[in-house]
Design a protein around this motif. Structure first.
Motif, PDB file in Angstrom:
ATOM      1  N   ARG B 219       0.090 -19.511  14.941  1.00 20.82           N
ATOM      2  CA  ARG B 219      -0.192 -20.632  15.846  1.00 20.82           C
ATOM      3  C   ARG B 219       0.852 -20.711  16.960  1.00 20.82           C
ATOM      4  O   ARG B 219       0.552 -21.003  18.109  1.00 20.82           O
ATOM      5  N   ARG B 220       2.081 -20.448  16.581  1.00 20.88           N
ATOM      6  CA  ARG B 220       3.161 -20.521  17.557  1.00 20.88           C
ATOM      7  C   ARG B 220       2.977 -19.454  18.630  1.00 20.88           C
ATOM      8  O   ARG B 220       3.141 -19.703  19.828  1.00 20.88           O
ATOM      9  N   LEU B 221       2.608 -18.250  18.193  1.00 22.26           N
ATOM     10  CA  LEU B 221       2.390 -17.145  19.135  1.00 22.26           C
ATOM     11  C   LEU B 221       1.261 -17.485  20.116  1.00 22.26           C
ATOM     12  O   LEU B 221       1.441 -17.427  21.332  1.00 22.26           O
ATOM     13  N   PHE B 222       0.093 -17.848  19.582  1.00 23.54           N
ATOM     14  CA  PHE B 222      -1.045 -18.071  20.484  1.00 23.54           C
ATOM     15  C   PHE B 222      -0.871 -19.370  21.277  1.00 23.54           C
ATOM     16  O   PHE B 222      -1.343 -19.487  22.402  1.00 23.54           O
ATOM     17  N   GLY B 223      -0.178 -20.321  20.668  1.00 25.78           N
ATOM     18  CA  GLY B 223       0.091 -21.556  21.390  1.00 25.78           C
ATOM     19  C   GLY B 223       0.994 -21.323  22.588  1.00 25.78           C
ATOM     20  O   GLY B 223       0.847 -21.948  23.637  1.00 25.78           O
ATOM     21  N   ARG B 224       1.930 -20.378  22.408  1.00 21.67           N
ATOM     22  CA  ARG B 224       2.838 -20.064  23.506  1.00 21.67           C
ATOM     23  C   ARG B 224       2.067 -19.465  24.674  1.00 21.67           C
ATOM     24  O   ARG B 224       2.352 -19.748  25.841  1.00 21.67           O
ATOM     25  N   ALA B 225       1.094 -18.624  24.373  1.00 20.63           N
ATOM     26  CA  ALA B 225       0.311 -17.994  25.438  1.00 20.63           C
ATOM     27  C   ALA B 225      -0.595 -19.021  26.109  1.00 20.63           C
ATOM     28  O   ALA B 225      -0.788 -18.984  27.319  1.00 20.63           O
ATOM     29  N   GLY B 226      -1.134 -19.943  25.334  1.00 22.18           N
ATOM     30  CA  GLY B 226      -2.121 -20.871  25.894  1.00 22.18           C
ATOM     31  C   GLY B 226      -3.437 -20.148  26.081  1.00 22.18           C
ATOM     32  O   GLY B 226      -3.663 -19.506  27.106  1.00 22.18           O
ATOM     33  N   LEU B 227      -4.314 -20.208  25.084  1.00 24.45           N
ATOM     34  CA  LEU B 227      -5.520 -19.372  25.105  1.00 24.45           C
ATOM     35  C   LEU B 227      -6.563 -19.864  26.090  1.00 24.45           C
ATOM     36  O   LEU B 227      -6.816 -21.064  26.199  1.00 24.45           O
ATOM     37  N   GLU B 228      -7.181 -18.905  26.771  1.00 28.87           N
ATOM     38  CA  GLU B 228      -8.343 -19.201  27.594  1.00 28.87           C
ATOM     39  C   GLU B 228      -9.606 -19.047  26.741  1.00 28.87           C
ATOM     40  O   GLU B 228      -9.601 -18.338  25.740  1.00 28.87           O
ATOM     41  N   ARG B 229     -10.676 -19.669  27.220  1.00 27.59           N
ATOM     42  CA  ARG B 229     -11.944 -19.589  26.479  1.00 27.59           C
ATOM     43  C   ARG B 229     -12.387 -18.130  26.325  1.00 27.59           C
ATOM     44  O   ARG B 229     -12.807 -17.696  25.252  1.00 27.59           O
ATOM     45  N   ASP B 230     -12.283 -17.388  27.410  1.00 28.14           N
ATOM     46  CA  ASP B 230     -12.675 -15.979  27.411  1.00 28.14           C
ATOM     47  C   ASP B 230     -11.883 -15.196  26.361  1.00 28.14           C
ATOM     48  O   ASP B 230     -12.421 -14.338  25.662  1.00 28.14           O
ATOM     49  N   GLU B 231     -10.616 -15.508  26.242  1.00 29.36           N
ATOM     50  CA  GLU B 231      -9.762 -14.810  25.273  1.00 29.36           C
ATOM     51  C   GLU B 231     -10.129 -15.179  23.841  1.00 29.36           C
ATOM     52  O   GLU B 231     -10.144 -14.325  22.945  1.00 29.36           O
ATOM     53  N   VAL B 232     -10.435 -16.455  23.624  1.00 30.02           N
ATOM     54  CA  VAL B 232     -10.885 -16.871  22.288  1.00 30.02           C
ATOM     55  C   VAL B 232     -12.158 -16.109  21.922  1.00 30.02           C
ATOM     56  O   VAL B 232     -12.316 -15.628  20.794  1.00 30.02           O
ATOM     57  N   ASN B 233     -13.058 -15.955  22.902  1.00 29.32           N
ATOM     58  CA  ASN B 233     -14.294 -15.230  22.625  1.00 29.32           C
ATOM     59  C   ASN B 233     -14.018 -13.774  22.262  1.00 29.32           C
ATOM     60  O   ASN B 233     -14.656 -13.219  21.360  1.00 29.32           O
ATOM     61  N   ILE B 234     -13.084 -13.144  22.962  1.00 30.93           N
ATOM     62  CA  ILE B 234     -12.746 -11.751  22.638  1.00 30.93           C
ATOM     63  C   ILE B 234     -12.151 -11.671  21.234  1.00 30.93           C
ATOM     64  O   ILE B 234     -12.557 -10.842  20.416  1.00 30.93           O
ATOM     65  N   LEU B 235     -11.179 -12.536  20.956  1.00 32.40           N
ATOM     66  CA  LEU B 235     -10.512 -12.474  19.651  1.00 32.40           C
ATOM     67  C   LEU B 235     -11.503 -12.734  18.519  1.00 32.40           C
ATOM     68  O   LEU B 235     -11.495 -12.042  17.496  1.00 32.40           O
ATOM     69  N   ARG B 236     -12.402 -13.683  18.728  1.00 31.44           N
ATOM     70  CA  ARG B 236     -13.384 -13.951  17.673  1.00 31.44           C
ATOM     71  C   ARG B 236     -14.397 -12.818  17.594  1.00 31.44           C
ATOM     72  O   ARG B 236     -14.929 -12.519  16.515  1.00 31.44           O
ATOM     73  N   GLY B 237     -14.673 -12.164  18.694  1.00 29.94           N
ATOM     74  CA  GLY B 237     -15.541 -10.982  18.663  1.00 29.94           C
ATOM     75  C   GLY B 237     -14.929  -9.878  17.812  1.00 29.94           C
ATOM     76  O   GLY B 237     -15.622  -9.205  17.042  1.00 29.94           O
ATOM     77  N   ILE B 238     -13.630  -9.682  17.943  1.00 26.91           N
ATOM     78  CA  ILE B 238     -12.945  -8.684  17.114  1.00 26.91           C
ATOM     79  C   ILE B 238     -13.059  -9.082  15.640  1.00 26.91           C
ATOM     80  O   ILE B 238     -13.381  -8.261  14.778  1.00 26.91           O
ATOM     81  N   LEU B 239     -12.816 -10.350  15.360  1.00 24.04           N
ATOM     82  CA  LEU B 239     -12.886 -10.822  13.962  1.00 24.04           C
ATOM     83  C   LEU B 239     -14.299 -10.652  13.397  1.00 24.04           C
ATOM     84  O   LEU B 239     -14.471 -10.225  12.249  1.00 24.04           O
ATOM     85  N   ASP B 240     -15.314 -10.958  14.214  1.00 22.48           N
ATOM     86  CA  ASP B 240     -16.703 -10.740  13.781  1.00 22.48           C
ATOM     87  C   ASP B 240     -16.942  -9.280  13.433  1.00 22.48           C
ATOM     88  O   ASP B 240     -17.556  -8.950  12.416  1.00 22.48           O
ATOM     89  N   ALA B 241     -16.445  -8.395  14.329  1.00 20.43           N
ATOM     90  CA  ALA B 241     -16.660  -6.959  14.107  1.00 20.43           C
ATOM     91  C   ALA B 241     -15.983  -6.510  12.816  1.00 20.43           C
ATOM     92  O   ALA B 241     -16.534  -5.711  12.058  1.00 20.43           O
ATOM     93  N   VAL B 242     -14.797  -7.036  12.555  1.00 16.83           N
ATOM     94  CA  VAL B 242     -14.105  -6.697  11.309  1.00 16.83           C
ATOM     95  C   VAL B 242     -14.911  -7.180  10.113  1.00 16.83           C
ATOM     96  O   VAL B 242     -15.137  -6.435   9.149  1.00 16.83           O
TER      97      VAL B 242
END
Lengths: 248, 248
Positions: B219-242
């Motif tokens: 949480r600290r890592l991603f909170g530091r970056a400040g996630l964009e919606r597009d990035e959340v979609n990519i990260l969740r796409g990776i998780l879906d694929a896994v």
């Protein structure tokens, strides 16, 4: 806390410089501002008499310059890198004015070597090179004639670094969260990106023949955060666990 | 009030320049910063092919450069002049850092042309030349190697003038826009964390009975970056694929 030899921890990396005169001019510019670490990636001609002539007394910087065959080698061990570029990059890291970029770069120098990356005189930096960096820096310039000579650009950035280091003004931008673990080196971060890419391919999420803008976007995200070593280890641990569960 | 063409009222005067390459470099440096008036007092060689080569597109500034036989002629009509010099002068005018000198010079430009005077590459400015000016300007530099190349010194001063003229907000500076896509809402980000946790458990990486500090660290890592919606979609796409590839 900025110590007096902080400028000695800044690498000036020139990628594919064409003109040896500019290498010499960069060395002289660095030395006038108290910088000393020059790194050359595939210089067209080096060493060269023209470089020595233009260095005009900064021969020690030329003599100790490190010549590398690729950017990986040039950035190895660096904890933070800023790409100096005039062009706007849609997917590049956040862009700062040179004056803002100098304290940001120095604010990372306590954690390890930091790098300032300059591109080829004609072609500039490639998008791939820019994406290896955590920030872009641009020098304010006339819109219709914005291309500074390479040595002159090195001079302006080194000048800003010197003022930032010695103006008695602490860096205006400090990492938003104090680092609890040492910051990852850029090569550790690169190995994470390579690992992430492999897992994205193996899970079918990423087709390297149709890369779209996936990897630059992920680099941008993690570059913005500035990864710590501990975080890289966690992320790679997750990737290892995924790989172990994938059907062979 | 500083108008946008104020930089056109600044003369860059080079006294007795030895190397035509430096004249060309000065012209290029000026043009990148929006200055145009170059004045040469007794240049050793001018015009010269080397000046044109180093001007690299700033030929118009070389073509319109005024060549004078003495400083009187060069400064004629000027209402204010600043001498750029590294050396201390006991009897010279007050000395300012380049950053301070730029707004002082421009503050006089409403009244008429103003001049910035640079000396010969080896000898610098004579005391007599310095005393023709109302202020000195010096560029911060390393005490043991303080001699900037002439073109590089012109670049630094013109850069300071440009920043000063545009009040630190030159028109080419685009606002830093770290976010190219809308920022993710907090609930979108929470759903990503939940998804990530599920995948970490399913791959055996994370044992929820022994959580240690894994989730807070992520949480600290991603909170530091400040996630964009597009990035959340990519990260969740990776998780879906896994998840699709995990053995059932």
């Amino acid at each position: 806390m900025i110590s007096t030899d902080i400028l000695g921890r800044v690498r000036v990396v020139l990628s594919h410089p064409s003109h040896p005169g500019n290498i010499g001019a960069a060395a002289r510019a660095m030395k006038t501002m108290g910088l000393s670490q020059l790194v050359l990636v595939n210089p067209k001609r080096f060493p060269d008499a023209e470089a020595s002539a233009r260095a005009a007394g900064a021969d020690d910087i030329l003599a100790s310059a490190k010549v590398c065959t690729d950017l990986d080698e040039a950035l190895a061990g660096s904890v933070f890198a800023v790409a100096v570029t005039a062009r706007r990059r849609d997917l590049g890291p956040p862009s700062l004015a040179a004056r803002e970029a100098a304290p940001v770069l120095l604010s990372h120098a306590d954690a390890g070597p930091v790098s300032l990356l300059f591109g080829n005189e004609t072609a500039g930096l490639s998008n791939a090179e820019v994406q290896r960096c955590q920030r872009c820096a641009h020098i304010a310039s006339a819109p219709d004639f914005s291309s500074l000579n390479l040595g002159a650009a090195v001079q302006v950035l080194c000048y800003e670094l010197r003022l930032s280091a010695f103006a008695g003004v602490p860096p205006t931008v400090t990492p938003t969260t104090p680092f609890s673990s040492p910051v990852a080196t850029l090569d550790e971060t690169e190995r994470f990106y390579a690992h992430l890419e492999r897992v994205m391919i193996d899970t079918g999420f990423h087709d390297p023949r149709q890369p779209k803008r996936l990897l630059p976007k992920l680099r941008r995200l993690f570059g913005r955060a500035g990864l710590e070593r501990d975080e890289v280890n966690i992320l790679r641990g997750i990737l290892d666990a995924v790989e172990r569960r994938l059907p062979r």
